[in-house]
Design a protein around this motif. Structure first.
Motif, PDB file in Angstrom:
ATOM      1  N   GLN A   1     -25.722  20.237 -38.173  1.00  0.00           N
ATOM      2  CA  GLN A   1     -26.257  20.358 -36.822  1.00  0.00           C
ATOM      3  C   GLN A   1     -27.244  21.515 -36.763  1.00  0.00           C
ATOM      4  O   GLN A   1     -27.134  22.497 -37.495  1.00  0.00           O
ATOM      5  CB  GLN A   1     -25.128  20.594 -35.808  1.00  0.00           C
ATOM      6  CG  GLN A   1     -24.550  22.004 -35.810  1.00  0.00           C
ATOM      7  CD  GLN A   1     -23.467  22.182 -34.759  1.00  0.00           C
ATOM      8  OE1 GLN A   1     -22.477  21.444 -34.735  1.00  0.00           O
ATOM      9  NE2 GLN A   1     -23.645  23.157 -33.882  1.00  0.00           N
ATOM     10  N   ASN A   2     -28.243  21.410 -35.907  1.00  0.00           N
ATOM     11  CA  ASN A   2     -29.245  22.454 -35.769  1.00  0.00           C
ATOM     12  C   ASN A   2     -28.685  23.629 -34.974  1.00  0.00           C
ATOM     13  O   ASN A   2     -27.954  23.442 -34.001  1.00  0.00           O
ATOM     14  CB  ASN A   2     -30.489  21.912 -35.057  1.00  0.00           C
ATOM     15  CG  ASN A   2     -31.269  20.951 -35.921  1.00  0.00           C
ATOM     16  OD1 ASN A   2     -31.283  21.072 -37.142  1.00  0.00           O
ATOM     17  ND2 ASN A   2     -31.913  19.980 -35.303  1.00  0.00           N
TER      18      ASN A   2
ATOM     19  N   TYR B   1     -18.396  22.696 -34.746  1.00  0.00           N
ATOM     20  CA  TYR B   1     -19.518  22.552 -35.677  1.00  0.00           C
ATOM     21  C   TYR B   1     -19.467  21.205 -36.363  1.00  0.00           C
ATOM     22  O   TYR B   1     -18.433  20.794 -36.900  1.00  0.00           O
ATOM     23  CB  TYR B   1     -19.476  23.664 -36.731  1.00  0.00           C
ATOM     24  CG  TYR B   1     -20.427  23.460 -37.893  1.00  0.00           C
ATOM     25  CD1 TYR B   1     -21.803  23.614 -37.730  1.00  0.00           C
ATOM     26  CD2 TYR B   1     -19.942  23.104 -39.163  1.00  0.00           C
ATOM     27  CE1 TYR B   1     -22.677  23.427 -38.798  1.00  0.00           C
ATOM     28  CE2 TYR B   1     -20.810  22.922 -40.229  1.00  0.00           C
ATOM     29  CZ  TYR B   1     -22.171  23.077 -40.033  1.00  0.00           C
ATOM     30  OH  TYR B   1     -23.045  22.891 -41.087  1.00  0.00           O
ATOM     31  N   LEU B   2     -20.584  20.506 -36.347  1.00  0.00           N
ATOM     32  CA  LEU B   2     -20.774  19.279 -37.110  1.00  0.00           C
ATOM     33  C   LEU B   2     -21.738  19.569 -38.251  1.00  0.00           C
ATOM     34  O   LEU B   2     -22.777  20.211 -38.039  1.00  0.00           O
ATOM     35  CB  LEU B   2     -21.341  18.172 -36.218  1.00  0.00           C
ATOM     36  CG  LEU B   2     -20.371  17.534 -35.213  1.00  0.00           C
ATOM     37  CD1 LEU B   2     -21.129  16.619 -34.261  1.00  0.00           C
ATOM     38  CD2 LEU B   2     -19.268  16.768 -35.945  1.00  0.00           C
ATOM     39  N   GLU B   3     -21.414  19.133 -39.425  1.00  0.00           N
ATOM     40  CA  GLU B   3     -22.236  19.450 -40.588  1.00  0.00           C
ATOM     41  C   GLU B   3     -23.700  19.048 -40.363  1.00  0.00           C
ATOM     42  O   GLU B   3     -23.986  17.957 -39.885  1.00  0.00           O
ATOM     43  CB  GLU B   3     -21.693  18.747 -41.826  1.00  0.00           C
ATOM     44  CG  GLU B   3     -22.327  19.253 -43.113  1.00  0.00           C
ATOM     45  CD  GLU B   3     -21.651  18.705 -44.353  1.00  0.00           C
ATOM     46  OE1 GLU B   3     -21.918  19.237 -45.451  1.00  0.00           O
ATOM     47  OE2 GLU B   3     -20.851  17.752 -44.235  1.00  0.00           O
TER      48      GLU B   3
ATOM     49  N   ASP C   1     -14.247  18.727 -36.157  1.00  0.00           N
ATOM     50  CA  ASP C   1     -15.365  19.627 -35.905  1.00  0.00           C
ATOM     51  C   ASP C   1     -14.939  20.903 -35.164  1.00  0.00           C
ATOM     52  O   ASP C   1     -15.782  21.656 -34.692  1.00  0.00           O
ATOM     53  CB  ASP C   1     -16.447  18.911 -35.095  1.00  0.00           C
ATOM     54  CG  ASP C   1     -15.964  18.480 -33.720  1.00  0.00           C
ATOM     55  OD1 ASP C   1     -14.727  18.396 -33.525  1.00  0.00           O
ATOM     56  OD2 ASP C   1     -16.811  18.201 -32.857  1.00  0.00           O
TER      57      ASP C   1
ATOM     58  N   SER D   1     -23.990  27.240 -27.745  1.00  0.00           N
ATOM     59  CA  SER D   1     -22.677  26.964 -28.317  1.00  0.00           C
ATOM     60  C   SER D   1     -21.987  28.292 -28.561  1.00  0.00           C
ATOM     61  O   SER D   1     -22.644  29.340 -28.652  1.00  0.00           O
ATOM     62  CB  SER D   1     -22.792  26.187 -29.633  1.00  0.00           C
ATOM     63  OG  SER D   1     -23.301  27.023 -30.658  1.00  0.00           O
TER      64      SER D   1
END
Length: 295
Positions: free
Chosen positions: A120-121, A116-118, A81, A131
């Protein structure tokens, strides 16, 4: 009939509260050797929706008033990530009486590391760090808005530049580069610090004079418009005398050099000998373009 009118009023109301940007967001992952990975496509789609659907200001924009811009994110490497890359941000400003869009922001931000995580809002909080990815995007959004505002009225982008500075200040709590004075002389910190400093006050006056008093009248008064552009840029000599080879001027000419050369080549003649001399002194990296100006 009454229900129809209610629906129509709602639609008109929603249409008049359009978002500010018409932004094309591209995520280029070719350098990773795995550009077809679904995570990059998801990131691109989410960022495009985030930038274009967020209400960044309290002003009402008509659909035709949305600012055309682009953000090209180049991913150099990633591990789970964690992503590392660059972002190229560009925006244009419509010119009165024409279909031409004048380039006003052309910034290559090379310090772009984020997590980043796929799926994620993305949440933007104007007063709180969320972030590094959100901060980076929001910072450049407000730079686009600020430069656009300054080009339409004297210091018209002030509130947007102040918000960019707020984002910079609260983003210093994370370890990502570009937010602090210690990160170098070609960073987001230096950019927004220069814009808001009285030391560089001519820069913002030039944005207004160049666009509103110059380009905007060229469709009907080409010679007067060219003269106004030349006169506005001559004032940059004072800025350069104070701070030679400033980063802010380099950012300005990265966006404007080609256009300046085109404006003053062809069309009605104006005396540009002083302008060429000034341009050669304050932007020598574009000397080849200044030599192409004919008069």
């Amino acid at each position: 009939m009454r229900n129809y009118l209610i629906i129509l009023l709602v639609l008109v109301s929603l249409g008049s509260w359009s978002q500010e940007l018409n932004c094309n967001v591209v995520v280029n992952a070719q350098q990773t050797g795995n550009e077809n990975n679904q995570v990059f496509k998801t990131l691109e789609r989410q960022l495009r929706e985030f930038v274009n659907n967020t209400q960044w200001t309290d002003k009402s924009y008509k659909s035709q008033e949305r600012i055309d811009c682009s953000m090209v994110i180049t991913i150099n490497s990633y591990d789970t990530d964690l992503f590392q890359g660059t972002i190229q941000v560009q925006s244009t400003r419509p010119i009165f009486g024409s279909t031409y869009g004048s380039p006003i922001y052309n910034y290559n931000d090379k310090d772009f590391g984020f997590q980043y995580l796929e799926f994620q809002n993305f949440v933007y909080n104007p007063n709180q760090f969320e972030s590094n990815l959100v901060s980076m995007i929001a910072f450049h959004v407000y730079m686009i808005l600020g430069l656009d505002g300054d080009s339409f009225s004297q210091n018209g982008g002030q509130e947007h530049f102040k918000q960019a500075q707020t984002i910079l200040n609260y983003s210093q709590q994370n370890s990502a580069k570009g937010w602090k004075l210690s990160d170098g002389q070609q960073t987001r910190f230096v950019l927004i610090d220069n814009i808001l400093s009285q030391t560089f006050k001519e820069f913002r006056s030039v944005l207004y004079g160049y666009h509103r008093l110059g380009l905007d009248i060229m469709s009907t008064e080409a010679k007067e418009g060219k003269q106004a552009i030349a006169e506005s840029m001559l004032t940059l000599q004072s800025l350069n005398n104070r701070r030679p080879n400033s980063y802010l001027l380099r950012v300005f000419f990265d966006a404007k050099a080609d256009e300046i050369q085109q404006v003053f080549t062809g069309g009605p003649n104006v005396n540009v000998s002083d302008l060429i001399s000034t341009l050669t002194k304050i932007a020598p990296m574009h000397a080849s373009k200044w030599r192409e100006i004919t008069f």
